[in-house]
Enzyme design. Structure first.
Site, PDB file in Angstrom:
ATOM      1  N   TRP A  33     -69.013  98.560 -76.158  1.00  0.00           N
ATOM      2  CA  TRP A  33     -68.082  98.116 -77.202  1.00  0.00           C
ATOM      3  C   TRP A  33     -68.400  98.720 -78.561  1.00  0.00           C
ATOM      4  CZ3 TRP A  33     -67.523  92.281 -75.382  1.00  0.00           C
ATOM      5  CH2 TRP A  33     -66.790  92.281 -74.186  1.00  0.00           C
TER       6      TRP A  33
ATOM      7  N   HIS B 133     -59.095  80.191 -70.924  1.00  0.00           N
ATOM      8  CA  HIS B 133     -58.065  80.954 -71.626  1.00  0.00           C
ATOM      9  C   HIS B 133     -56.783  80.155 -71.779  1.00  0.00           C
ATOM     10  CE1 HIS B 133     -60.875  83.882 -69.934  1.00  0.00           C
ATOM     11  NE2 HIS B 133     -60.773  84.396 -71.137  1.00  0.00           N
TER      12      HIS B 133
ATOM     13  N   GLU C 243     -73.323  79.242 -80.922  1.00  0.00           N
ATOM     14  CA  GLU C 243     -72.979  80.561 -81.490  1.00  0.00           C
ATOM     15  C   GLU C 243     -72.138  80.489 -82.773  1.00  0.00           C
ATOM     16  OE1 GLU C 243     -71.578  83.435 -78.548  1.00  0.00           O
ATOM     17  OE2 GLU C 243     -72.786  82.511 -76.970  1.00  0.00           O
TER      18      GLU C 243
HETATM   19  N1  GLN Z   1     -71.707  84.032 -74.690  1.00  0.00           N
HETATM   20  C1  GLN Z   1     -70.423  84.504 -74.997  1.00  0.00           C
HETATM   21  C2  GLN Z   1     -69.521  83.352 -75.405  1.00  0.00           C
HETATM   22  O1  GLN Z   1     -69.667  82.286 -74.912  1.00  0.00           O
HETATM   23  C3  GLN Z   1     -69.799  85.239 -73.832  1.00  0.00           C
HETATM   24  C4  GLN Z   1     -68.464  85.845 -74.203  1.00  0.00           C
HETATM   25  C5  GLN Z   1     -67.859  86.772 -73.150  1.00  0.00           C
HETATM   26  O2  GLN Z   1     -68.096  86.679 -72.001  1.00  0.00           O
HETATM   27  N2  GLN Z   1     -67.027  87.697 -73.539  1.00  0.00           N
HETATM   28  O3  GLN Z   1     -68.649  83.484 -76.221  1.00  0.00           O
END
Ligand code: GLN
Ligand code: ZN
Length: 757
Positions: free
Chosen positions: A563, A696, A486
């Site tokens: 969102w 996190h 991504e």
């Molecule tokens: N595919 C997204 C990522 O890995 C999922 C993000 C999320 O769950 N908010 O960033």
């Protein structure tokens, strides 16, 4: 005369000044004096803006350095003991410490404010909690405005809503039991406000829009009876929904005014006119405080006329439906929107003008503000007709969707066998949730590209290199189902919105999400369609690099909807269905490119749940239907994954199962797999990847720890149901954190396999 009122103004500044100065203070780059000065400057400007817009009743104490619920916690002195507060005034750093944590004390929890994307800091209240007035912020800010010649109506979170939002520090304890302890503080605060010159306060009690037990209704009665002898007078504000069966309670409280949300619940006007005693002030929330659309003034004025006919113009106020905290500040800051689109929109400053015009019309007749009504009528007309909004092909397609289209060809068991035959995977297959680190380098390249300092070819080459790095790493780690990382995405919703028709984006349309974190939601203004494939090029490229299966990565229709600012001229379910069809086409195109694993993320599914229980089935019905519609174009051999971040699954398990995703990945590591109890209690039929480590946190658990979590999962699930993955995307982590964590994760999966073969 009918007065105009505002219930709250965006506090962040038109250029995000509050974020900048607050973060500079946290870093130690500016001192407390500079921070306080900057905040006072923002407040002064905002009060003046509201006055100049013609608002009669301007709020104060709607400003906050972090969150208005946390402010109330400071006012009541309800600082959890771990922050070492020794009584007296709550210091600025203690305040920020509660929100963000300190080296010695973990931060207080944060959660969504009703059904908004604003997060508040959850009060922690136990049976022994003592309260004492520990901040006079409302009084100080009232005085500050007075000194500027602006008489304000201070805003407080009401005692019942405050306690209902609190989390008990002991199981089974109800913080509302301490109502009698907080009421004297509210009374004292009101008295001090009165001495300072306040004649009215706004008491926010949005909890009145929730399902309430008799006990809770009784608490409202008790609270406001005890405050009824106080001056200043109280405007009790409710919003985010209808009062419904709480109307009688709300209208019967001994307060001087009641505010009702007539945008979310226009139908409650009639009942409210009937129920509220004639000597009370009724505040009509007719301008949408939750969305960015220009008000249909003629429509709103019909409601106002109905109220005037019933009660006369005197004891009425015209207001936004709720605080304007939830919308961007000023449409005037936007230079990239064309005139037509702009004519359909109103941000906070424009909404103030609408409120003022409606109040003038109520007092002196529509003709006195004829221009405003004409412009509004014209915008309503053009929105109803514009070919940019109404795409007959899209409408025809959504109308044609059959129930069939929401079902995969075969049931899960059969699909699973076919998927395993098409792409055999080991037991406890490993994967990740999608994103890899969005390093400073990645963000810098994107910014340079946006500003035209890095051309398309160079940017593309950069992204290819990053993607290849991620693929090679995953191969080396021997992860079973890979992701492309991504790197090309700024944000999981914006990336898709930018490529879909029907979406617009702002430059400065920030709204506070929590603390100094702001978001800039896209605006869905028209019928949504997909002009061309959105993700296939990156997925196909990534797949071309490896023999291992590559997972395509999409954001689900409900999350895209949730969102964004969503058009208000058709049902949300309809807009969601349009998005679902666009995602469905993308699924089919990915499949055509040879992608056999496709993840459709729906982290926002749970948060769209309506506040009232009797509206939930309807929502879950269409939301689940939209996910299924998006997924069901896939052949049996294609494995559909979904992902949800931490959420309360217990009450929506049947709906999670009804999504019929082949695999769902969820957060569970922080709760030590306890979240999984929901999945066994229900005996979840499909496959699950319970996150085995918390992304996190910078902490990297070792293989033993992750293996122990998988063990726990096997106690609750069938071993062959289980996938092994982190609990969310890795974009906020560094490579140095990600590599060892994934090594350990793969090792933990291997041990499970070895033990069971
Ligand atoms: N595919 C997204 C990522 O890995 C999922 C993000 C999320 O769950 N908010 O960033
Ligand atoms: Zn997540």
């Amino acid at each position: 005369m009918t007065q105009s009122a505002n219930l709250g103004y965006p506090r962040i500044g038109r250029r995000r000044e509050l974020k900048k100065v607050t973060e500079a203070y946290w870093k130690g780059d500016v001192d407390a004096i500079s921070l306080l000065d900057a905040a006072a400057g923002l407040r002064a400007r905002h009060w003046r803006t509201q006055k100049d817009a013609g608002i009669g009743i301007v709020p104060s104490n709607d400003f906050s350095f972090y969150d208005q619920v946390l402010d109330m916690t400071a006012i009541l002195g309800a600082v959890p003991t771990r922050f070492g507060h020794e009584g007296g005034r709550v210091a600025l750093d203690t305040y920020f410490g509660m929100a963000r944590g300190t080296p010695d004390a973990s931060a207080m929890e944060m959660t969504k404010w009703f059904d908004t994307n604003y997060h508040y800091i959850v009060p922690e209240i136990g049976p022994d909690q003592r309260f004492s007035l520990s901040s006079l912020k409302p009084v100080e800010e009232f005085r500050e405005a007075q000194a500027l010649g602006i008489h304000t109506r201070p805003v407080l979170i009401g005692p019942v809503t405050y306690l209902l939002l609190a989390k008990p520090t002991e199981a089974g304890f109800e913080p509302l039991a301490l109502l009698d302890r907080v009421l004297p503080l509210y009374a004292e605060l009101l008295a001090r406000l009165s001495v300072a010159g306040a004649d009215w306060v706004q008491m926010d009690e949005p909890a009145l829009a929730l399902d309430l037990t008799d006990d809770r209704c009784a608490a409202f009665d008790a609270a406001y009876r005890s405050l009824s002898t106080a001056t200043p007078r109280i405007m009790l504000t409710t919003y985010f929904g209808a009062l419904g069966d709480n109307l009688e309670t709300a209208a019967g409280l001994p307060v001087d005014g009641l505010h009702v949300d007539l945008v979310r619940a226009p139908g409650q006007l009639e009942a409210a006119l009937h129920a509220l005693p004639a000597d009370r002030v009724l505040s009509l929330g007719v301008v949408d405080g939750r969305n960015v659309w220009r008000c249909n003034l003629s429509g709103a004025f019909e409601r106002i006329e109905q109220a005037i006919a019933a009660r006369g113009p005197e004891r009425l106020q015209i207001a936004p439906s709720c605080s304007l905290l939830h919308v961007p500040q000023d449409l005037g800051s936007e230079t990239g929107l064309d005139d037509e689109l702009r004519s359909w929109l109103a941000f906070a400053d424009q909404k103030l003008a609408e409120v003022a015009a409606l109040a003038t019309a109520a007092t002196a007749g529509k003709d006195t503000v004829a221009d405003a009504f004409e412009a509004s009528d014209a915008a309503v007309g053009s929105r109803a007709q514009s070919p940019r909004i109404h795409n007959p092909a899209v409408k025809a397609r959504t109308a044609r969707v059959s129930d069939e289209a929401m079902n995969r060809a075969s049931p899960f068991r059969l699909r699973r066998a076919r998927q395993q035959a098409a792409t055999p995977l080991p037991a406890f297959p490993t994967t990740t949730i999608g994103s890899f680190p969005q390093t400073a380098e990645v963000r810098k390249a994107r910014a340079a590209h946006r500003r035209g300092r890095l051309d398309a070819a160079a940017y593309e080459a950069f992204l290819r290199t990053e993607t290849e790095k991620a693929v090679r790493l995953q191969e080396k780690l021997e992860i079973d189902v890979l992701v492309h990382g991504e790197f090309e995405r700024n944000d999981m919703v914006e990336y898709f919105g930018e490529q879909l028709d029907g979406f617009a984006f702002t430059e400065h349309g920030w709204v506070q999400s929590f603390g100094s974190r702001y978001v800039k939601p896209p605006i869905i203004f028209g019928d949504v369609s997909r002009p061309k494939p959105m993700t296939t090029a990156w997925s196909a490229y990534a797949q071309s690099l490896t023999e291992r299966p590559m997972k395509g990565m999409l954001t689900g229709p409900v999350t895209i909807l949730q969102w964004s600012f969503v058009r208000d001229d058709q049902a949300r379910s309809e807009t969601c269905r349009q998005i679902a069809l666009a995602i469905r086409d993308e699924v089919v195109d990915l499949e055509r490119c040879g992608i056999r694993f496709i993840q459709i993320d729906e982290p926002a599914l749970r948060e769209g749940l309506p506040l009232r229980r009797d509206e939930r089935d309807d929502y879950l019905g269409w939301a689940v239907g939209c996910f299924r519609l998006a997924a069901a174009g896939a052949a049996d051999e294609t494995q559909i994954h979904t992902h949800m971040c931490y959420c309360e699954f217990n009450d929506i398990m049947p709906s999670i199962a009804a999504l019929d995703a082949d695999v769902i990945s969820i957060e569970t590591s922080r709760s030590h797999m306890e979240l999984l109890d929901a999945f066994i209690g229900f005996s979840y039929p499909n496959d699950i990847g319970p996150g085995v480590y918390d992304i996190h946190s910078p902490r990297c658990p070792d293989a033993d720890e992750m293996a122990a979590l998988i063990d726990k999962a096997t106690e609750r699930l069938q071993p062959d149901q289980i996938w092994v993955n982190p609990d969310c995307g890795l974009k906020t982590r560094s490579w140095a954190e990600v590599v060892p964590a994934l090594e350990n994760m793969v090792e933990a999966a291997r041990r499970q396999r070895a033990r069971r073969s």
